[in-house]
Design a protein around this motif. Structure first.
Motif, short mmCIF file in Angstrom:
data_model
loop_
_atom_site.label_atom_id
_atom_site.label_comp_id
_atom_site.label_asym_id
_atom_site.label_seq_id
_atom_site.Cartn_x
_atom_site.Cartn_y
_atom_site.Cartn_z
N ASN A 133 5.78 36.63 29.25
CA ASN A 133 5.25 37.52 28.22
C ASN A 133 3.96 38.20 28.66
O ASN A 133 3.67 39.34 28.28
CB ASN A 133 5.02 36.75 26.92
CG ASN A 133 6.29 36.54 26.13
OD1 ASN A 133 7.21 37.35 26.21
ND2 ASN A 133 6.36 35.45 25.39
N ALA A 134 3.16 37.48 29.48
CA ALA A 134 1.92 38.09 30.00
C ALA A 134 2.25 39.26 30.93
O ALA A 134 1.63 40.33 30.85
CB ALA A 134 1.09 37.04 30.73
N LEU A 135 3.22 39.07 31.82
CA LEU A 135 3.64 40.14 32.72
C LEU A 135 4.22 41.31 31.93
O LEU A 135 3.92 42.48 32.21
CB LEU A 135 4.68 39.63 33.70
CG LEU A 135 4.18 38.83 34.90
CD1 LEU A 135 5.37 38.27 35.67
CD2 LEU A 135 3.32 39.68 35.80
N LEU A 136 5.04 40.99 30.94
CA LEU A 136 5.65 42.03 30.11
C LEU A 136 4.57 42.79 29.34
O LEU A 136 4.61 44.02 29.26
CB LEU A 136 6.65 41.39 29.15
CG LEU A 136 7.36 42.32 28.16
CD1 LEU A 136 8.06 43.45 28.89
CD2 LEU A 136 8.36 41.52 27.33
N ALA A 169 11.42 38.12 23.22
CA ALA A 169 10.39 37.56 24.09
C ALA A 169 10.96 37.18 25.45
O ALA A 169 12.16 36.94 25.59
CB ALA A 169 9.76 36.34 23.42
N ALA A 170 10.09 37.12 26.45
CA ALA A 170 10.49 36.66 27.78
C ALA A 170 10.82 35.17 27.71
O ALA A 170 10.24 34.42 26.92
CB ALA A 170 9.37 36.91 28.77
N TYR A 171 11.76 34.74 28.56
CA TYR A 171 12.14 33.33 28.54
C TYR A 171 12.56 32.87 29.93
O TYR A 171 12.81 33.66 30.82
CB TYR A 171 13.28 33.09 27.55
CG TYR A 171 14.60 33.71 27.95
CD1 TYR A 171 15.53 33.00 28.72
CD2 TYR A 171 14.94 35.01 27.56
CE1 TYR A 171 16.73 33.56 29.09
CE2 TYR A 171 16.15 35.57 27.92
CZ TYR A 171 17.04 34.85 28.70
OH TYR A 171 18.23 35.41 29.07
N ARG A 172 12.64 31.56 30.06
CA ARG A 172 13.19 30.94 31.26
C ARG A 172 14.27 29.95 30.81
O ARG A 172 14.25 29.49 29.66
CB ARG A 172 12.12 30.20 32.05
CG ARG A 172 11.60 28.95 31.38
CD ARG A 172 10.54 28.22 32.22
NE ARG A 172 10.18 26.94 31.64
CZ ARG A 172 9.31 26.77 30.66
NH1 ARG A 172 8.70 27.82 30.13
NH2 ARG A 172 9.05 25.56 30.20
N LEU A 173 15.21 29.68 31.69
CA LEU A 173 16.26 28.72 31.36
C LEU A 173 15.84 27.32 31.79
O LEU A 173 15.41 27.10 32.93
CB LEU A 173 17.57 29.10 32.05
CG LEU A 173 18.27 30.35 31.50
CD1 LEU A 173 19.51 30.66 32.32
CD2 LEU A 173 18.65 30.15 30.03
N GLU A 174 15.91 26.39 30.86
CA GLU A 174 15.53 25.01 31.14
C GLU A 174 16.63 24.10 30.60
O GLU A 174 16.83 24.01 29.38
CB GLU A 174 14.19 24.69 30.46
CG GLU A 174 13.56 23.40 30.91
CD GLU A 174 12.15 23.24 30.38
OE1 GLU A 174 11.93 22.35 29.54
OE2 GLU A 174 11.27 24.03 30.79
N GLY A 193 19.69 24.65 30.67
CA GLY A 193 20.66 25.50 29.99
C GLY A 193 20.16 26.14 28.72
O GLY A 193 20.88 26.94 28.10
N ALA A 194 18.93 25.84 28.30
CA ALA A 194 18.37 26.40 27.07
C ALA A 194 17.33 27.46 27.41
O ALA A 194 16.58 27.35 28.39
CB ALA A 194 17.73 25.31 26.23
N ALA A 195 17.30 28.52 26.59
CA ALA A 195 16.31 29.60 26.77
C ALA A 195 14.99 29.19 26.13
O ALA A 195 14.90 29.02 24.92
CB ALA A 195 16.83 30.89 26.15
N ILE A 196 13.94 29.04 26.97
CA ILE A 196 12.62 28.62 26.51
C ILE A 196 11.64 29.77 26.71
O ILE A 196 11.53 30.30 27.83
CB ILE A 196 12.13 27.38 27.28
CG1 ILE A 196 13.18 26.25 27.21
CG2 ILE A 196 10.79 26.92 26.71
CD1 ILE A 196 13.48 25.75 25.83
N GLU A 197 10.94 30.16 25.65
CA GLU A 197 9.98 31.26 25.77
C GLU A 197 8.90 30.90 26.80
O GLU A 197 8.43 29.77 26.86
CB GLU A 197 9.33 31.54 24.42
CG GLU A 197 8.46 32.79 24.40
CD GLU A 197 8.07 33.23 23.00
OE1 GLU A 197 7.11 34.00 22.88
OE2 GLU A 197 8.73 32.80 22.02
N THR A 198 8.53 31.89 27.63
CA THR A 198 7.56 31.65 28.69
C THR A 198 6.32 32.52 28.52
O THR A 198 6.43 33.75 28.40
CB THR A 198 8.18 31.89 30.08
OG1 THR A 198 7.15 31.98 31.07
CG2 THR A 198 8.98 33.19 30.12
N GLY A 199 5.16 31.89 28.50
CA GLY A 199 3.91 32.62 28.37
C GLY A 199 3.64 33.51 29.57
O GLY A 199 3.13 34.62 29.42
N VAL A 200 3.99 33.04 30.77
CA VAL A 200 3.77 33.83 31.97
C VAL A 200 4.60 35.11 31.92
O VAL A 200 4.12 36.21 32.20
CB VAL A 200 4.13 33.01 33.24
CG1 VAL A 200 4.11 33.90 34.47
CG2 VAL A 200 3.17 31.84 33.41
#
Length: 346
Positions: free
Chosen positions: A143-146, A127-132, A134-141
Motif C-alpha cells: 500500500n505504501a508503494l501504491l 488494497a494491496a495484498y500478499r498471499l499467505e 493461500g489467503a490474501a493478506i493486506e500488506t502495508g509495504v
C-alpha cells in the motif's frame, strides 16, 4: 492523445471486441493502428512481472496512442510499472465498452492522460495484498508503494484512500460520479478533447495543463525495486541485466571498478546461488536526489536469502544497502553500490 470521442470507443468495441474478450495466464500485449493513424496497444489477461519489459518494448516508439485494457489484475508491481511507463510516454488509457479492468489493471489505467471509460465498462480497486498460506493478506509495504505511485500521478489524498480502501477479498467499482468527486479525470464519451481544453471556443485556445510528472525520487525508488526483483530471478539475473544496470565505471564497495568486473562477480554469484531473493525493508528505505534529479541515492535495509539445492546449502540475513543511480536522459544506471551484511541467520 489529442482527441478521443464516442466514435473511437465504438471503434475499439467493434474492431477489438473479440481480442479483448480473450484471457491468458499472463497478459497478451498486442499493437494495432486506429483509423486516425495513432497506435493502439491492447492488453488482456492477468499481469505478471515479465509483462513489464514486454509492455515497455511495445510502447517504446509510440508517440501518439492509447492503451486498451481488459484484465482482472495480477501483479501490483507490474501494474505500477506499466502505469508509470504510460504516464512517461503521455499515452491515453481506455477500458472499452463492456470490458472490465480491476486490481493491478486499474492501477495501470490511472497512468493514462487522458483516461477513458466506455459505457458499461467496469474499473475496480482494492488494497494491496500478499498471499499467505493461500489467503490474501493486506500488506502495508504494498500500500505504501501504491500510495507513492498514486501521489506522483497527482491524485488527491481522498482519491488515494478510495483506491486502497477495499479489502483484498472485495472490490470498489468506480463510477463517473465518484471519479468526478475524487478529481480522477475521465474523458467523457461525448467530448472531442480533454476537459482542460474543451471550454468555450477561442480563436487561440489555451493549451491543456501538463500532466503531473513523476518525481526523480519516485523513479529512483522504482528502479531499485525493479532491479532487486530481477536480481532475485534466476532467469532475470543475466549478464545483460548487469550490463544495462551499471555504468561503465562504478564506485563499488569503496573502490572504483569497471562494469565488466561487476558483471563477472554477479553472474558467478548467481551460478553459485541459483535461488535468491532480495526485498527492501520499506520502512527503512530513503531516497535523496541532487538538484535536477540527475543522480539519486537509495538507502535502506534489505532482507536476502540464497540457496543452492545442488550444494545443499542456504544462507539468509539482512544487509545495509546504498545505491546511487544516475539518469543520463535515456536510462538509469547504478554508479555506486555499497552493501554490508548486518545480520545473518544461524
Amino acid at each position: 492523445m489529442d482527441m478521443m470521442s464516442r466514435t473511437l470507443l465504438r471503434t475499439l468495441a467493434i474492431c477489438f471486441g473479440v481480442t479483448l474478450s480473450q484471457q491468458a495466464a499472463a497478459a497478451d500485449i498486442r499493437t494495432g493502428t486506429l483509423p486516425d493513424g495513432s497506435t493502439i496497444v491492447i492488453v488482456t489477461g492477468d499481469f505478471v512481472a515479465s509483462d513489464i519489459e514486454v509492455f515497455k518494448s511495445k510502447i517504446a516508439g509510440v508517440r501518439k496512442g492509447v492503451v486498451a485494457l481488459d484484465s482482472n489484475g495480477g501483479s501490483l508491481h507490474a501494474g505500477i510499472q506499466m502505469g508509470t511507463a504510460i504516464r512517461l510516454r503521455g499515452l491515453a488509457t481506455v477500458v472499452p465498452v463492456g470490458s472490465q479492468c480491476a486490481s493491478a489493471c486499474a492501477i495501470a489505467w490511472l497512468g493514462g492522460t487522458p483516461r477513458m471509460m466506455g459505457s458499461d465498462a467496469k474499473i475496480g480497486f482494492h488494497a494491496a495484498y500478499r498471499l499467505e498460506n493461500g489467503a490474501a493478506i493486506e500488506t502495508g509495504v504494498g500500500n505504501a508503494l501504491l500510495g507513492a505511485y498514486l501521489s506522483n500521478l497527482g491524485l488527491s489524498d481522498q482519491a488515494i484512500v478510495y483506491v486502497t480502501m477495499a479489502a483484498p477479498s472485495s472490490m470498489t467499482w468506480l463510477s463517473r460520479r465518484e471519479a468526478e468527486t475524487l478529481g480522477i479525470d475521465i474523458l467523457n464519451e461525448t467530448e472531442d478533447r480533454p476537459p482542460a481544453v474543451s471550454a468555450p471556443r477561442q480563436e487561440s485556445p489555451a493549451p491543456a495543463s501538463p500532466a503531473p510528472t513523476l518525481s526523480a525520487e519516485f523513479l529512483a525508488r522504482q528502479f531499485a525495486h525493479e532491479y532487486f526483483e530481477k536480481l532475485g530471478s534466476y532467469a532475470g539475473a543475466t549478464s545483460e541485466l548487469f550490463e544495462e544496470s551499471y555504468a561503465a565505471s562504478v564506485f563499488y564497495h569503496n573502490k572504483t571498478v569497471p562494469r565488466g568486473q561487476i558483471v563477472r562477480e554477479k553472474v558467478n554469484y548467481g551460478a553459485r546461488w541459483p535461488k535468491r531473493s532480495y526485498k527492501w525493508r520499506e520502512e527503512t528505505l530513503s531516497v535523496s536526489c541532487a538538484p535536477g534529479g540527475q543522480t539519486c541515492t537509495v538507502e535502506g535495509l534489505v532482507n536476502w536469502t540464497a540457496r543452492s539445492d545442488e550444494r545443499r546449502k542456504s544462507a539468509a540475513g539482512v544487509a545495509s544497502m546504498r545505491l546511487t543511480i544516475m539518469w543520463d536522459g535515456v536510462r538509469r544506471q547504478i554508479i555506486e553500490e555499497v552493501s554490508k551484511v548486518v545480520a545473518k541467520d544461524s
